[in-house]
Design a protein around this motif. Structure first.
Motif, short mmCIF file in Angstrom:
data_model
loop_
_atom_site.label_atom_id
_atom_site.label_comp_id
_atom_site.label_asym_id
_atom_site.label_seq_id
_atom_site.Cartn_x
_atom_site.Cartn_y
_atom_site.Cartn_z
N MET A 237 0.93 7.95 5.16
CA MET A 237 -0.37 8.10 5.05
C MET A 237 -1.15 8.73 3.58
N ARG A 238 -1.83 8.21 2.91
CA ARG A 238 -2.47 8.74 1.85
C ARG A 238 -1.30 8.91 0.63
N SER A 239 -0.14 8.31 0.93
CA SER A 239 0.73 8.31 -0.30
C SER A 239 0.14 7.43 -1.31
N GLN A 242 0.63 3.74 -0.31
CA GLN A 242 -0.33 3.27 0.78
C GLN A 242 -1.68 3.28 0.36
N THR A 243 -2.09 4.06 -0.65
CA THR A 243 -3.43 3.98 -1.14
C THR A 243 -3.74 2.62 -1.89
N GLU A 244 -2.52 2.32 -2.78
CA GLU A 244 -2.57 1.12 -3.40
C GLU A 244 -2.62 -0.07 -2.48
#
Length: 259
Positions: A237-239, A242-244
């Protein structure tokens, strides 16, 4: 080394790995054991690897042990030493694919007998050509499957079916193998289907894919499985990847992930 019995070609994060003893239907001799183990080690160290397709050159995926070769010297292989985590060198040629951190798709055709069936069973997904013949053939030779088969089949193959097939060493078809749990699906061109699947996997967040494989491989009670889910999710989460993934979906473009 691996060039003699196994070939590896990597493109865009997908490794095309082939058993390359076509004149012997990729039967396993001491050099094949060494080549597969070396290939798995090479893949473990390959940067940017996202998925693997495993297949056999020529008329078959793998016809099992080369009994003549093993009788003339291969029987000296040490099966007691656990040189590869929980596996010995014989088991590593099948178990190593399951332990590899990225998904492995086996493209199976012709025959997958004995050790060949066990090698294919190490893959996460098995795609077989129509008419492929399979067998847990060891009982024919008065031995039992010992290349990690039982550890790989448990949970996939119904217990009574597995017992029948091991006790009798009978052949079964790819079509039967789907209902038994040995094969995932059938395709006219399993190599092409496996490559397409591998490329699709390679387009996903590589950290999430590896986490998913760890979750699939997890053995333990419900409490430990639930805890592992939470641990893996918290890391994702929020790595950046994952953001991409979120941004690429929102912007309707192909994602650009980092390893």
């Amino acid at each position: 080394m691996s060039e003699q019995r196994v070939t590896i070609a990597v493109e865009d994060g997908v490794a095309d790995v082939r058993l390359a003893r076509a004149d012997k239907m990729n039967a396993i001799d001491p050099e094949m054991f060494a080549g597969i183990v070396a290939a798995i080690a090479e893949l473990e160290a390959t940067p940017g690897l996202r998925a693997v397709v495993l297949s056999g050159e020529g008329r078959a995926f793998c016809a099992g042990l080369d009994m003549a070769s093993m009788a003339s010297g291969g029987s000296g292989i040490d099966i007691h030493t656990r040189a590869h985590g929980p596996a010995n060198v014989v088991q590593q040629v099948a178990w190593g694919w399951r332990a590899l951190p990225v998904p492995v798709i086996a493209a199976v055709h012709g025959v997958a007998f004995g050790g060949g069936l066990q090698i294919a069973s190490g893959a996460d997904v098995r795609i077989a050509a129509p008419g492929t013949r399979l067998s847990a053939m060891e009982m024919k030779w008065g031995i039992v499957p010992d290349m990690a088969g039982f550890g790989l089949w448990k949970g996939n193959v119904r217990d009574d079916v597995l017992r029948e097939l091991v006790y009798t060493a009978r052949e079964f078809s790819a079509e039967e193998a789907i209902s038994f749990g040995f094969v995932t699906r059938i395709a006219e061109n399993p190599q092409a289907e496996a490559m397409a699947l591998a490329r699709a996997i390679a387009g996903r967040n590589p950290h999430a894919i590896r986490a998913a494989k760890r979750l699939c491989n997890h053995e333990g009670d419900a409490a430990s499985a639930l805890m592992l889910e939470s641990v893996e999710q918290a890391k994702l989460m929020r790595s950046p990847n994952q953001t991409e993934a979120v941004m690429a979906n929102m912007q309707k473009r192909a994602p650009v992930f980092t390893d």
